[in-house]
Structures are given as C-alpha cells and as structure tokens.
Design an enzyme around this catalytic site. Structure first.
Site, PDB file in Angstrom:
ATOM      1  N   ILE A 228       0.121  -4.148  -1.713  1.00 27.90           N
ATOM      2  CA  ILE A 228      -0.590  -4.754  -0.593  1.00 27.90           C
ATOM      3  C   ILE A 228      -0.812  -3.749   0.524  1.00 27.90           C
ATOM      4  O   ILE A 228      -1.899  -3.674   1.109  1.00 27.90           O
ATOM      5  CB  ILE A 228       0.205  -5.966  -0.063  1.00 27.90           C
ATOM      6  CG1 ILE A 228       0.287  -7.058  -1.123  1.00 27.90           C
ATOM      7  CG2 ILE A 228      -0.421  -6.515   1.212  1.00 27.90           C
ATOM      8  CD1 ILE A 228       1.162  -8.226  -0.724  1.00 27.90           C
ATOM      9  N   GLU A 229       0.209  -2.960   0.821  1.00 24.25           N
ATOM     10  CA  GLU A 229       0.147  -2.065   1.974  1.00 24.25           C
ATOM     11  C   GLU A 229      -0.781  -0.871   1.756  1.00 24.25           C
ATOM     12  O   GLU A 229      -1.571  -0.528   2.638  1.00 24.25           O
ATOM     13  CB  GLU A 229       1.560  -1.563   2.306  1.00 24.25           C
ATOM     14  CG  GLU A 229       2.512  -2.637   2.813  1.00 24.25           C
ATOM     15  CD  GLU A 229       2.217  -3.017   4.253  1.00 24.25           C
ATOM     16  OE1 GLU A 229       1.306  -2.434   4.857  1.00 24.25           O
ATOM     17  OE2 GLU A 229       2.915  -3.911   4.774  1.00 24.25           O
ATOM     18  N   SER A 230      -0.659  -0.214   0.610  1.00 26.21           N
ATOM     19  CA  SER A 230      -1.376   1.056   0.428  1.00 26.21           C
ATOM     20  C   SER A 230      -2.040   1.192  -0.937  1.00 26.21           C
ATOM     21  O   SER A 230      -2.616   2.246  -1.220  1.00 26.21           O
ATOM     22  CB  SER A 230      -0.387   2.220   0.598  1.00 26.21           C
ATOM     23  OG  SER A 230       0.590   2.192  -0.437  1.00 26.21           O
ATOM     24  N   TYR A 330       0.625 -12.772   4.262  1.00 23.64           N
ATOM     25  CA  TYR A 330       1.410 -11.737   3.587  1.00 23.64           C
ATOM     26  C   TYR A 330       2.254 -12.343   2.466  1.00 23.64           C
ATOM     27  O   TYR A 330       2.306 -11.812   1.354  1.00 23.64           O
ATOM     28  CB  TYR A 330       2.305 -11.048   4.618  1.00 23.64           C
ATOM     29  CG  TYR A 330       2.749  -9.660   4.261  1.00 23.64           C
ATOM     30  CD1 TYR A 330       1.878  -8.586   4.376  1.00 23.64           C
ATOM     31  CD2 TYR A 330       4.039  -9.412   3.827  1.00 23.64           C
ATOM     32  CE1 TYR A 330       2.287  -7.305   4.078  1.00 23.64           C
ATOM     33  CE2 TYR A 330       4.464  -8.128   3.524  1.00 23.64           C
ATOM     34  CZ  TYR A 330       3.578  -7.082   3.644  1.00 23.64           C
ATOM     35  OH  TYR A 330       3.983  -5.804   3.336  1.00 23.64           O
TER      36      TYR A 330
END
Length: 475
Positions: A228-230, A330
C-alpha cells in the site's frame, strides 16, 4: 490429678465452639467405684446424676459424705483422659469460624503456590473506553506456530517456505471479505490493477518482509503494508517527506533508531527500514491489542488513535469513525488485499507461483569505505540492483561510519571475504554521478582536488555533470 483435670477443663472452656459430642472430663472426676459396684458396667443406670451432670448431687457418689475419693486413678481413667485430650485438640484446631473471631489474613499474604502454567497476558495499555477488538480478528496473545498447521504440505512440498504467498496465508488473521461496501470497492480496484504482476515483481522483498513479520509473531496483514505504501519500491518518496519501502517520516524514523542525515538515510535501506517498521508495528500491536487499530496508528499516528478512542464515535465495525477517511480506508485496503491472497479463485484472479523466490541476503562488509561502482564490479552485480537494495547510502558511496551490512540478491553468489577486504583497502576508483553532485563536493568527499578530477576525466572548466556519468577518481 485434679489439678491436671481442672487445667484441661479450662482449655475446654476456651473452645466455645467445641462439638457437643465430646465428653467433658467431669465424668472421670468422681469417686472411684468399687469392683462390686454394678455402675461400672453402665454408669448412667447406676447413678442417674451421671447422665445429666447439671442435676447431680455432689454427695451422691459418696453416701458417707466424706467427699470425693483421693485414690489414684485407674488405667481406664487414664485412657479416657488421653482420648478426651486428643478430642479437645481436634475441636480447637478445626472449629468453625465464629462471627466474633478476628478476620483472617488476606490471601495475598500467603505463600503463592508454584505452577508451571504461564501467567495471563497483560492487558493492553488502551484507554478505559477503548473498543474491544472483534474476536474473529483479534490477534491471539500466543499465536500457535503456523508450521504445525501446514506441516503436511511443507513436507510434501519443500518449496512451501520459499513461496511468500503460501507463508503469508498461514499468518493472516481471519480476513473477512464481506466486511462492508468499502472493502468491496477496494477489492474491485485491486483486481483491476494486475495484482499477479505486482506480486511477482515484489516477490523477493515480500519474502523478506513476510519472514520478518512471521518471526516477530505479528499478524500477516502487516506484511502487506509496503504494498500500500510504496508498492514495494525501496527508493520511493512521497509528498511531504515520507520515503522508502515503509514510507517513514524523518521524525518517526529517527524515533525508532534510524539514522537520517546527509550521508545515510536508513528509510531507503531495505534491511534497516524493515527492522524499524517491525519494531514500530510490534509496539502498536501490543498497545492496542487489535491489528486494525495498530494499522490506523501506523497511518495516522499513535496519539491521534488514542484520542479517537476516548470519544464515543464508532462505525459499524466498532472502530473510531471520526478519524480521517484515508486512515479508515487503510484498514479496508489491508482487508481487501488479504482477501485476494487467501481466496484468489473466489475473487476471479490468478496469482503467480512464487516457489522459486529467494529473499535478499545480508553481507557484512569489513571496515573501510566503498564505492558502489567498485562493489558492483567486484561482486558481478548491476549497480542499479545494488543501489535499489541499499539506497540508504547516499551518493553511491559507503562511508566508514555508516552501517556495514550490505544486502544483495539471494540468488547471487556471496562475494569472498578476501575480495571485500581488498576493496576496502583500495581507494575508490570511480563514481557514478547522481543528481546534485558537483566536482567540488566529490573532490572533498574523495580527498582529491578539483583539478585532478578534471584532468583524469578530461573535463573542461565549463563541463556540466550528468546523472549516470562515471567519473574516474584516480589516474
């Protein structure tokens, strides 16, 4: 003899709760009957006063009025005395509690019993009006070893441990794929983003992260956070300051022991960033006791989630509803990704076979400084791949006071120690130009002059360095 009997009667008077069926010692304190006295066979019939001492005449035992006999007691009397004394001790030692008795000592003052059972786990340090996590999704305090659950498959398929998706499925906590419209929206979106290709590209780093999450005993959902982040890009940079695989902010990174300065940025190093992220997530999970709240705190900050738990606003699943939408999404993103991985067929996708995946492996460098170009050439590895795994070392250079662990692809041969030692002793021979490099800065770093750099690389005074350009650092 009378003195001993009177003392024992005094002790009996000190036991007000003595059972009534214990005979008093007065039955043997009267005159000694003669051998012809028929009362020896049944004293209560020969003298009715003996059956009820309260009504007896004190002189009835001696018609002459001379008083009780002073003769020595018979063996039978001594035997009765011993029996009565034993019953007396039993009555005083085990009598029931009386309302007038002093209170008993609290149990905490007693010596605790030894036990081989583990003590109950401590309650997470969440505010009193925090939500209780769902039983279906709560992380168990002592999660059973997943290796026992899939033992048969692991024995039949030696590649089981090497497939990060197989291993991930064993540590995911009960994903609920029908948990509201938001999860369904993210399922549809991720299905349309070529999840098989994304997971195949991320496989080596996914294997490393899953191994670290599993080793720490954390929920498998945490291993999906870099997706999700990167998108598992170690050198990714976000808006407003986050960077790296886990998108740490500088202050958060420093707070978890990562070095972030002009020569080393631990957020961009896969190994150091993952270790810090696992520590951070472990702290959040222990604090909130629920992986969903821990994920929210990772996204929005621990203080913000604590504050939200003090307020009554809740959504349908019991989570705080007044947090930012991006924070509430999230958790739904992690749920959707977990559903795709655990039930790809039911979600209409086909996931790749990653049984040939090998996680990156660490190599400890000797003391000294190294240039990435020299390391890549000596190891036989493309400098771009080396930089991708070790981006924390800025300017493609490993200084002597920066972390010494180098990460290389797991399927690449480990370089001999002698080769690394030789590189550490030799000065850097070349440098790959990065954005922002200047001849003056490079000359200062490598302890050479600007004029030497121009001469060795045949650069005019008006030359402009280009990213990717290789510069010689020696004649």
């Amino acid at each position: 003899m009378e003195g001993r009997i009177s003392r024992m009667n005094g002790r009996m008077n000190g036991c007000p709760d003595m059972p009534p069926d214990i005979p008093t010692l007065s039955v043997i304190s009267g005159p000694r009957p003669s051998s012809a006295d028929p009362s020896r066979a049944n004293p209560s019939r020969a003298n009715p006063s003996r059956a009820n001492p309260s009504r007896a005449n004190p002189s009835s035992g001696d018609p002459s009025g001379a008083g009780p006999s002073r003769a020595s007691p018979s063996p039978a009397s001594l035997f009765a005395l011993v029996i009565a004394f034993g019953l007396l001790l039993t009555a005083c030692g085990h009598r029931p509690r009386h309302p007038s008795d002093p209170p008993a000592l609290p149990e905490s003052t007693a010596t605790p019993a030894l036990t081989t059972r583990d003590p109950p786990p401590a309650t997470p340090a969440v505010e009193p009006n925090a939500i209780a996590p769902d039983q279906s999704e709560r992380a168990p305090r002592h999660r059973p070893d997943h290796r026992t659950e899939g033992a048969a498959e692991r024995v039949a398929n030696p590649a089981f441990e090497r497939d990060p998706l197989h291993r991930l499925r064993t540590i995911l906590l009960a994903p609920t794929c029908d948990d509201g419209p938001s999860v369904e929206r993210w399922l549809v979106r991720y299905r349309n983003q070529r999840p098989a290709d994304r997971l195949r590209a991320a496989a080596p780093l996914l294997a490393l992260v899953v191994e670290q999450v599993d080793r720490a005993g954390l929920p498998g959902q945490f291993a999906l956070i870099p997706l999700i982040e990167s998108d598992f890009q170690p050198l990714a940079r976000g808006r407003n300051g986050p960077a790296g695989l886990w998108q740490f902010m500088p202050a958060t990174a420093r707070g978890h022991g990562l070095r972030v300065d002009a020569r080393f940025d631990g957020r961009l190093s896969v190994l150091t960033a993952t270790e810090a992220a696992i520590d951070h997530l472990g702290h959040l999970h222990r604090t909130f006791g629920d992986w969903r709240l821990a994920a929210m705190a990772y996204n929005a900050g621990e203080h913000r989630v604590r504050s939200a738990l003090r307020r009554p606003a809740r959504d349908a699943s019991g989570l705080p509803s007044d947090l930012p939408t991006i924070t509430r999404n999230y958790v739904d993103k992690l749920k959707a990704l977990a559903c795709l991985i655990t039930d790809p067929v039911g979600n209409g996708i086909e996931l790749p076979d990653l049984s040939d995946t090998v996680a990156p492996k660490p190599v400890l460098l000797p003391e000294g400084s190294f240039a990435f170009a020299d390391l890549a050439e000596a190891i036989g590895l493309d400098v771009v791949r080396l930089r991708r795994l070790n981006g924390g070392h800025r300017h493609d250079h490993i200084d002597s006071d920066t972390p010494r662990t180098l990460l290389i692809p797991g399927d690449h041969p480990t370089p001999p120690a002698a080769t690394l030692a030789a590189l550490a002793q030799a000065p850097a021979r070349s440098h790959i130009v990065n954005t922002g490099d200047s001849l003056w800065a490079l000359a200062r770093r490598y302890r050479v002059s600007v004029e030497d750099l121009r001469r060795w690389n045949r650069l005019p005074e008006t030359a402009i360095l280009q990213p990717g350009q290789r510069l010689r650092l020696a004649p």
